[in-house]
Write a protein that holds these residues in place. Structure first.
Motif, PDB file in Angstrom:
ATOM      1  N   THR A  38       0.849  -1.182   0.000  1.00 33.87           N
ATOM      2  CA  THR A  38       0.000   0.000   0.000  1.00 33.87           C
ATOM      3  C   THR A  38       0.891   1.239   0.000  1.00 33.87           C
ATOM      4  O   THR A  38       1.986   1.228   0.572  1.00 33.87           O
ATOM      5  CB  THR A  38      -0.942  -0.009   1.221  1.00 33.87           C
ATOM      6  OG1 THR A  38      -1.663   1.229   1.284  1.00 33.87           O
ATOM      7  CG2 THR A  38      -0.171  -0.190   2.521  1.00 33.87           C
ATOM      8  N   HIS A  39       0.419   2.304  -0.641  1.00 34.57           N
ATOM      9  CA  HIS A  39       1.261   3.482  -0.823  1.00 34.57           C
ATOM     10  C   HIS A  39       0.379   4.718  -0.933  1.00 34.57           C
ATOM     11  O   HIS A  39      -0.803   4.627  -1.307  1.00 34.57           O
ATOM     12  CB  HIS A  39       2.104   3.309  -2.091  1.00 34.57           C
ATOM     13  CG  HIS A  39       3.197   4.316  -2.252  1.00 34.57           C
ATOM     14  ND1 HIS A  39       3.797   4.961  -1.195  1.00 34.57           N
ATOM     15  CD2 HIS A  39       3.805   4.806  -3.371  1.00 34.57           C
ATOM     16  CE1 HIS A  39       4.729   5.775  -1.639  1.00 34.57           C
ATOM     17  NE2 HIS A  39       4.752   5.701  -2.964  1.00 34.57           N
ATOM     18  N   PRO A  48       6.341   2.855   0.327  1.00 38.63           N
ATOM     19  CA  PRO A  48       5.368   1.767   0.412  1.00 38.63           C
ATOM     20  C   PRO A  48       5.400   1.075   1.773  1.00 38.63           C
ATOM     21  O   PRO A  48       6.432   1.038   2.446  1.00 38.63           O
ATOM     22  CB  PRO A  48       5.805   0.813  -0.711  1.00 38.63           C
ATOM     23  CG  PRO A  48       6.579   1.668  -1.658  1.00 38.63           C
ATOM     24  CD  PRO A  48       7.273   2.681  -0.799  1.00 38.63           C
ATOM     25  N   GLY A  51      -0.018  -3.704   3.821  1.00 41.19           N
ATOM     26  CA  GLY A  51      -1.426  -3.488   4.132  1.00 41.19           C
ATOM     27  C   GLY A  51      -2.256  -4.687   3.729  1.00 41.19           C
ATOM     28  O   GLY A  51      -1.731  -5.715   3.292  1.00 41.19           O
ATOM     29  N   SER A  76     -10.382  -2.029   4.098  1.00 43.21           N
ATOM     30  CA  SER A  76      -8.949  -2.069   3.788  1.00 43.21           C
ATOM     31  C   SER A  76      -8.153  -1.313   4.845  1.00 43.21           C
ATOM     32  O   SER A  76      -8.627  -0.329   5.426  1.00 43.21           O
ATOM     33  CB  SER A  76      -8.672  -1.467   2.407  1.00 43.21           C
ATOM     34  OG  SER A  76      -9.063  -0.106   2.368  1.00 43.21           O
ATOM     35  N   GLN A  78      -4.639   0.504   4.931  1.00 44.73           N
ATOM     36  CA  GLN A  78      -3.637   0.968   3.987  1.00 44.73           C
ATOM     37  C   GLN A  78      -2.943   2.223   4.507  1.00 44.73           C
ATOM     38  O   GLN A  78      -3.052   2.568   5.670  1.00 44.73           O
ATOM     39  CB  GLN A  78      -4.292   1.231   2.617  1.00 44.73           C
ATOM     40  CG  GLN A  78      -5.501   2.151   2.665  1.00 44.73           C
ATOM     41  CD  GLN A  78      -6.277   2.131   1.367  1.00 44.73           C
ATOM     42  OE1 GLN A  78      -7.124   1.256   1.156  1.00 44.73           O
ATOM     43  NE2 GLN A  78      -6.023   3.095   0.498  1.00 44.73           N
ATOM     44  N   ASN A 204      -4.135   7.437  -3.154  1.00 45.04           N
ATOM     45  CA  ASN A 204      -4.005   6.085  -2.617  1.00 45.04           C
ATOM     46  C   ASN A 204      -3.652   5.100  -3.726  1.00 45.04           C
ATOM     47  O   ASN A 204      -4.221   5.166  -4.828  1.00 45.04           O
ATOM     48  CB  ASN A 204      -5.316   5.637  -1.964  1.00 45.04           C
ATOM     49  CG  ASN A 204      -5.540   6.299  -0.627  1.00 45.04           C
ATOM     50  OD1 ASN A 204      -4.642   6.366   0.212  1.00 45.04           O
ATOM     51  ND2 ASN A 204      -6.758   6.790  -0.392  1.00 45.04           N
ATOM     52  N   THR A 206      -2.910   0.767  -3.981  1.00 44.01           N
ATOM     53  CA  THR A 206      -2.732  -0.538  -3.349  1.00 44.01           C
ATOM     54  C   THR A 206      -2.511  -1.603  -4.421  1.00 44.01           C
ATOM     55  O   THR A 206      -3.103  -1.545  -5.501  1.00 44.01           O
ATOM     56  CB  THR A 206      -3.949  -0.950  -2.489  1.00 44.01           C
ATOM     57  OG1 THR A 206      -5.126  -1.013  -3.321  1.00 44.01           O
ATOM     58  CG2 THR A 206      -4.195   0.051  -1.374  1.00 44.01           C
ATOM     59  N   PHE A 208      -2.583  -5.679  -4.049  1.00 38.28           N
ATOM     60  CA  PHE A 208      -2.787  -6.769  -3.095  1.00 38.28           C
ATOM     61  C   PHE A 208      -2.883  -8.108  -3.801  1.00 38.28           C
ATOM     62  O   PHE A 208      -3.477  -8.227  -4.881  1.00 38.28           O
ATOM     63  CB  PHE A 208      -4.093  -6.565  -2.316  1.00 38.28           C
ATOM     64  CG  PHE A 208      -4.055  -5.437  -1.306  1.00 38.28           C
ATOM     65  CD1 PHE A 208      -2.856  -4.971  -0.801  1.00 38.28           C
ATOM     66  CD2 PHE A 208      -5.228  -4.853  -0.858  1.00 38.28           C
ATOM     67  CE1 PHE A 208      -2.817  -3.942   0.131  1.00 38.28           C
ATOM     68  CE2 PHE A 208      -5.207  -3.829   0.064  1.00 38.28           C
ATOM     69  CZ  PHE A 208      -3.997  -3.371   0.559  1.00 38.28           C
TER      70      PHE A 208
END
Length: 218
Positions: A38-39, A48, A51, A76, A78, A204, A206, A208
């Motif tokens: 996540t960033h 980063p 998450g 989530s 994050q 945002n 992400t 995943f």
């Protein structure tokens, strides 16, 4: 951003209006567990961090065994880690000294997400998905490595709109593994248009890994 949202919405509506689509809400329900990177893209000091997310999804519309629309809800966890160096001068009666202090920690953001996804399942087992994801902020905390965490929810926008894109493989009737990336289209800072230039807008991001276990009701 508005053009992208409009394009996705129109495409979705055109597909949904096709008479070959049928309601399929009661067909299945899938439990989703995500974990990965996540960033917050934009801030120069952001890096980063790890998450994840947990939730459920179901098929809403289906055209055939390959094409369907899915939706659901997930929460989530994050944000991003950061490391920032502040430089300043200290004065005394005899001299002026230059000093630096480095601050590090993690920004923790949690969202309630509602993914709206077109899902294509190939005969070989691979799948692809994409769509639109409204997200609603639940909490925002800054947790420095040294010192107590504090709440800064008032400085983060309540709603974010993201573009989710995913790829994966259906291992069997119940289990699938994949990867889903979501890029937030909105600048998440409430004062971004006043305090920062366009280059400093924060978004945002992400990526995943997705574990999906489906309970079929067919």
């Amino acid at each position: 951003m508005k053009k992208i949202i409009f394009f996705v919405f129109v495409t979705t509506m055109l597909c949904a209006c096709d008479c070959q689509w049928r309601l399929a809400v009661s067909e299945d329900i899938a439990l989703i567990a995500n974990a990965g990177m996540t960033h917050v893209k934009g801030g120069e000091s952001y890096n980063p961090a790890f998450g994840g997310a947990i939730g459920a999804e179901t098929t809403v519309l289906r055209r055939d065994e390959k094409s369907s629309f899915k939706s659901g809800v997930n929460i989530s966890f994050q944000g991003a880690s950061y490391e920032e160096t502040i430089s300043y001068d200290t004065y005394s009666l005899k001299s002026v000294q230059f000093e630096e202090n480095t601050f590090s920690g993690k920004v923790n953001l949690s969202y309630l997400n509602i993914p709206l996804l077109y899902h294509y399942q190939s005969n070989s087992g691979f799948y692809a998905e994409g769509g639109l994801q409204p997200s609603f902020l639940l909490s925002a905390k800054d947790k420095p490595d040294e010192g107590a965490s504090y709440d800064f929810k008032d400085y983060i926008k309540t709603v974010d709109i993201g573009i989710p894109v995913g790829l994966g493989y259906q291992l069997n009737d119940n289990l699938s593994l994949g990867v889903r990336a979501v890029y937030g289209l909105s600048n998440i800072n409430t004062e971004g248009t006043e305090m920062y230039s366009s280059e400093d807008n924060d978004h945002n991001v992400t990526v995943f890994g997705v574990f999906r276990y489906t309970f079929s009701k067919k």
